[in-house]
Each structure stands twice: as structure tokens, then as C-alpha cells.
Design an enzyme around this catalytic site. Structure first.
Site, short mmCIF file in Angstrom:
data_model
loop_
_atom_site.label_atom_id
_atom_site.label_comp_id
_atom_site.label_asym_id
_atom_site.label_seq_id
_atom_site.Cartn_x
_atom_site.Cartn_y
_atom_site.Cartn_z
N ASP A 141 20.63 15.23 2.17
CA ASP A 141 20.94 15.73 0.83
C ASP A 141 22.06 14.91 0.19
O ASP A 141 22.81 15.40 -0.65
CB ASP A 141 21.35 17.21 0.90
CG ASP A 141 21.40 17.85 -0.48
OD1 ASP A 141 22.10 18.88 -0.63
OD2 ASP A 141 20.76 17.32 -1.40
N LYS A 144 20.37 9.58 -2.88
CA LYS A 144 18.92 9.51 -2.66
C LYS A 144 18.48 8.11 -2.24
O LYS A 144 17.51 7.97 -1.49
CB LYS A 144 18.16 9.96 -3.91
CG LYS A 144 18.64 11.32 -4.46
CD LYS A 144 18.86 12.36 -3.38
CE LYS A 144 19.73 13.51 -3.86
NZ LYS A 144 20.20 14.38 -2.75
N ASP A 169 16.08 17.00 0.80
CA ASP A 169 16.18 17.69 -0.48
C ASP A 169 15.87 16.72 -1.62
O ASP A 169 15.97 15.51 -1.47
CB ASP A 169 17.61 18.25 -0.67
CG ASP A 169 17.71 19.18 -1.88
OD1 ASP A 169 18.80 19.30 -2.45
OD2 ASP A 169 16.67 19.78 -2.27
N ASN A 170 15.47 17.24 -2.77
CA ASN A 170 15.36 16.48 -4.02
C ASN A 170 14.31 15.39 -4.04
O ASN A 170 14.49 14.36 -4.71
CB ASN A 170 16.71 15.84 -4.39
CG ASN A 170 17.84 16.82 -4.35
OD1 ASN A 170 18.74 16.70 -3.53
ND2 ASN A 170 17.79 17.82 -5.20
N GLU A 199 17.66 23.53 -7.93
CA GLU A 199 18.61 24.65 -7.81
C GLU A 199 19.02 25.21 -9.18
O GLU A 199 19.35 24.48 -10.09
CB GLU A 199 19.86 24.21 -7.05
CG GLU A 199 20.52 22.95 -7.50
CD GLU A 199 20.05 21.73 -6.71
OE1 GLU A 199 18.92 21.75 -6.19
OE2 GLU A 199 20.81 20.76 -6.61
O1 OZS Z 1 22.69 13.42 -6.54
C1 OZS Z 1 22.51 14.41 -5.83
N1 OZS Z 1 22.99 14.48 -4.60
C2 OZS Z 1 23.80 13.38 -4.12
C3 OZS Z 1 24.78 13.96 -3.18
C4 OZS Z 1 25.82 13.28 -2.83
C5 OZS Z 1 26.79 13.89 -1.90
O2 OZS Z 1 26.65 13.27 -0.64
C6 OZS Z 1 27.91 12.71 -0.29
N2 OZS Z 1 27.64 11.60 0.59
C7 OZS Z 1 27.41 10.32 0.28
N3 OZS Z 1 27.19 9.63 1.42
C8 OZS Z 1 27.28 10.51 2.40
C9 OZS Z 1 27.06 10.17 3.83
F1 OZS Z 1 26.82 11.25 4.55
F2 OZS Z 1 25.97 9.40 3.90
F3 OZS Z 1 28.11 9.49 4.29
C10 OZS Z 1 27.57 11.74 1.94
C11 OZS Z 1 28.57 12.36 -1.61
O3 OZS Z 1 29.95 12.18 -1.45
C12 OZS Z 1 28.22 13.63 -2.36
O4 OZS Z 1 29.03 14.70 -1.96
C13 OZS Z 1 21.78 15.59 -6.33
C14 OZS Z 1 21.53 15.64 -7.70
C15 OZS Z 1 20.86 16.72 -8.24
N4 OZS Z 1 20.63 16.75 -9.64
O5 OZS Z 1 19.95 17.68 -10.16
O6 OZS Z 1 21.07 15.79 -10.34
C16 OZS Z 1 20.44 17.78 -7.43
C17 OZS Z 1 20.68 17.72 -6.05
O7 OZS Z 1 20.28 18.73 -5.22
C18 OZS Z 1 21.34 16.64 -5.50
O8 OZS Z 1 21.53 16.62 -4.15
MG MG Z 2 20.34 18.12 -3.19
#
Ligand code: OZS
Ligand code: MG
Length: 214
Positions: A141, A144, A169-170, A199
Site C-alpha cells: 500500500d 504504486k 491496495d489501489n 476509501e
Molecule cells: O498514493 C497512495 N499511497 C501511497 C502511499 C505512500 C505511503 O507509503 C510510504 N512509503 C513509501 N515507501 C515505503 C516503503 F515501505 F517502501 F519504504 C513506504 C510513504 O511514505 C507514504 O506514507 C494512495 C493514494 C490514494 N488516492 O486516492 O490518491 C489512495 C490510496 O489508498 C493510496 O494508498
Molecule cells: Mg492505499
């Protein structure tokens, strides 16, 4: 400067949830994000699918990529059997700080190891640093465009076993088209799409469940 969205989410948990009660933490976040301020938690609709897949797999060792504020971390950890562990990876220190507090408020800190840093660096260290042989369940999650490289990395690091379940997810919104192509065309995975909605909205989204065949 003012508070951030994650900090306001934490405040809503501290105000409306009961300490040590994971379900009340989940409900407080869902209420806040549905009625006050949207946030990118997997949410209540897709959350029910996550719950049912998680319960079916009953993992001893689970991995979550993308902790954000810890909403799905709490959803997963609350369903783990005694002695099972969840490792969750977060890149953003500010998000990780809020997640630590939300996980602790739910009373689930003993089941969860929150690791900060980029997945590309951390996945190769999982075995040595956390004594992980392999993961039974992986929830994707995070960014992407990292779903495919990190899945390949998990394969190459021998962290997946025959039967490991990946749940992403997504896959529709915002979308992970390369990931869908990868798991649906690979002979090493058996994939299935669970249709739902983004969501807190009526927009279509869904989860892709892919079983690693070894
Ligand atoms: O962009 C979305 N999610 C991106 C989520 C990103 C999250 O994952 C973390 N991360 C990055 N690398 C790692 C690791 F672990 F690799 F190091 C962890 C980022 O800091 C952030 O907290 C998103 C967007 C929508 N939306 O409707 O736009 C809806 C959703 O459910 C979504 O998840
Ligand atoms: Mg998500």
C-alpha cells in the site's frame, strides 16, 4: 505552523477511541476520514476484504509496505494469532511518528515492528536484521510504482514461500497497471481481483490477491 493531517487524525483517535481497543481506533479513523478530512487509509470497505483475506491466511509473519498513519497496521495486527508478527515499513519519519502513537493507542505495539526507511534498502536486510525466513502475507500500500520492483526484490531475497499471499491496495485507483500485468501474466502467481471502492468514496477501486506458487 499548524498541525498536519496525520496529527489531526491522531487527535481524533485520542479523543474518540478507547485506549487498548483496536476496533474503536479503526472506527474513530474511519469516522474522521469519512466526515471530516479524507486520508489515504485502506478504509472500511476494502478493510473488510483485508480482514477476510488476513483471517484466511492467518500469517505467522506478515509484512506491510506503506504504514502511513498505521490504520491498516492496526487492522492487520488485531487479527494476528498470539506469537505472530507484523513488520511494517514507512519511509516518511513524520508519518512513522504518528503511526507509532496510533499503534500504541490500540495496544498492539508488541505485535508490530515499525521500520523506517526505503524498501529497496530494507527488504534485503529483513532476514539478517529481523530473523525472518519468509513472509506468509504481504500488504502492498506504498508508492504504486514500487509495487513491481519490491515484489521482485522479495522474490530475489527468498522472502516468499509457496503459498505466500500478496494483497495489493489501489490496483484501480490511483492504479498499479504494471503490477497487475506482472502478477496476472506471471506463471509464478495465481491472482484474483476483489472489486470495492476507493476509501470513503463511491469511486471504484479494488484489491488484487496474488498467491506465490514458488
Ligand atoms: O498514493 C497512495 N499511497 C501511497 C502511499 C505512500 C505511503 O507509503 C510510504 N512509503 C513509501 N515507501 C515505503 C516503503 F515501505 F517502501 F519504504 C513506504 C510513504 O511514505 C507514504 O506514507 C494512495 C493514494 C490514494 N488516492 O486516492 O490518491 C489512495 C490510496 O489508498 C493510496 O494508498
Ligand atoms: Mg492505499
Amino acid at each position: 505552523t499548524g498541525s498536519s493531517r496525520p496529527q489531526r487524525m491522531l487527535k481524533a483517535v485520542q479523543k474518540n477511541a478507547t485506549k487498548g481497543d483496536p476496533q474503536s481506533v479503526i472506527s474513530a479513523i474511519d469516522y474522521y476520514c469519512r466526515h471530516k478530512e479524507w486520508a489515504m487509509n485502506v478504509g472500511d470497505d476494502k478493510g473488510l476484504i483485508l480482514d477476510s483475506v488476513l483471517t484466511e491466511v492467518n500469517p505467522s509473519t506478515a509484512l506491510e509496505l506503506g504504514t502511513y498513519c498505521g490504520y491498516s497496521t492496526v487492522r492487520i495486527a488485531r487479527l494476528l494469532s498470539p506469537g505472530s508478527k507484523l513488520i511494517t515499513v514507512e519511509f516518511n519519519p513524520a508519518f512513522a511518528e504518528v503511526a507509532h502513537q496510533i499503534i500504541a493507542y490500540a495496544g498492539l505495539q508488541d505485535k508490530v515492528t515499525l521500520v523506517e526507511g526505503p524498501s529497496g534498502d530494507l527488504i534485503p536486510k529483513m532476514k539478517e536484521q529481523f530473523g525472518i525466513k519468509y513472509f506468509d502475507f504481504v500488504f502492498l500500500d506504498h508508492w504504486k510504482d514500487r509495487y513491481v520492483p519490491d515484489t521482485k526484490l522479495l522474490e530475489d531475497c527468498g522472502l516468499l514461500k509457496k503459498g505466500t499471499v500478496l494483497l495489493a491496495d489501489n490496483v484501480i485507483c490511483p492504479g498499479a497497471p504494471e503490477y497487475l500485468k506482472y502478477v496476472r501474466n506471471s506463471p509464478r502467481y495465481e491472482s484474483r481481483y476483489y472489486k470495492s471502492n476507493l476509501e470513503y468514496t463511491k469511486v471504484e477501486d479494488g484489491l488484487e490477491k496474488s498467491v506465490f506458487l514458488g
